[in-house]
Write a protein that holds these residues in place. Structure first.
Motif, short mmCIF file in Angstrom:
data_model
loop_
_atom_site.label_atom_id
_atom_site.label_comp_id
_atom_site.label_asym_id
_atom_site.label_seq_id
_atom_site.Cartn_x
_atom_site.Cartn_y
_atom_site.Cartn_z
N MET A 4 0.85 -1.17 0.00
CA MET A 4 0.00 0.00 0.00
C MET A 4 0.89 1.22 0.00
N THR A 5 0.51 2.21 -0.79
CA THR A 5 1.26 3.45 -0.82
C THR A 5 0.54 4.51 -0.02
N THR A 6 1.30 5.42 0.55
CA THR A 6 0.75 6.55 1.29
C THR A 6 1.41 7.80 0.75
N THR A 7 0.59 8.78 0.37
CA THR A 7 1.14 10.02 -0.14
C THR A 7 0.41 11.20 0.45
N SER A 53 -0.04 11.88 10.90
CA SER A 53 0.60 11.14 11.97
C SER A 53 0.41 9.64 11.74
N GLU A 54 1.22 8.85 12.41
CA GLU A 54 1.05 7.40 12.34
C GLU A 54 -0.31 6.99 12.88
N ALA A 55 -0.79 7.71 13.91
CA ALA A 55 -2.12 7.41 14.47
C ALA A 55 -3.21 7.69 13.44
N ASP A 56 -3.07 8.79 12.68
CA ASP A 56 -4.06 9.10 11.64
C ASP A 56 -4.03 8.04 10.54
N LYS A 57 -2.84 7.65 10.12
CA LYS A 57 -2.73 6.60 9.09
C LYS A 57 -3.41 5.32 9.57
N ALA A 58 -3.13 4.93 10.80
CA ALA A 58 -3.71 3.70 11.34
C ALA A 58 -5.22 3.80 11.44
N ALA A 59 -5.72 4.96 11.85
CA ALA A 59 -7.17 5.14 11.98
C ALA A 59 -7.87 5.07 10.63
#
Length: 147
Positions: free
Chosen positions: A1-4, A14-20
């Motif tokens: 999975m890509t994140t941009t 934040s890592e918390a936002d990505k995880a949520a």
């Protein structure tokens, strides 16, 4: 999975936002597994929209009503699966998630080609919680007709 993110000047999520955000599809999967229309609808914003082939529902109440009837009818005894394949943050409180998955008929462990979908999830952060503002899916194996 890509994140941009939209640009290098935008604040990185934040890592918390990505995880949520990545957890949102799993909340849908869990609600579906329980055939819980309320839990399914609660993932959406109050004015969220759900677009499925041939259907459009706009509001948490409409989505809840549709899913309650669907869990008693065409989605009875089914499960759903989906995995994120792309996530993009468009700012600190907005993102787009792309998933691939589909509906599993009773006894199936893999999505059949005729039920495989790709979906777009527009997510927003409201009052500190990530919710689904708009969901749309399309069959993977149905080519677009060319005029």
């Amino acid at each position: 999975m890509t994140t941009t993110s939209p640009s290098s000047t935008a604040a990185s999520p934040s890592e918390a936002d990505k995880a949520a955000v990545v957890a949102i599809p799993q909340r849908i999967v869990a609600a579906w597994a329980e055939h819980d229309a309320q839990a399914f609808a609660d993932v959406f914003t109050e004015d969220g929209s759900l677009i499925l082939p041939g259907l459009y529902h706009r509001s948490r109440a409409e989505i809840r009503s549709f899913m309650a009837a669907a869990f008693e009818g065409p989605f009875k005894d089914t499960r759903v699966t989906g995995q994120p394949v792309d996530i993009r943050f468009l700012g600190g409180e907005t993102g787009v998630l792309i998933t691939q998955g589909g509906v599993l008929a009773p006894g199936e462990t893999e999505v059949s080609p005729e039920r495989a979908i790709r979906a777009s999830w527009l997510v927003v952060k409201r009052d500190g919680q990530w919710r689904l503002a708009a969901y749309q899916n399309t069959p993977v194996n149905t080519p677009v007709s060319q005029a």
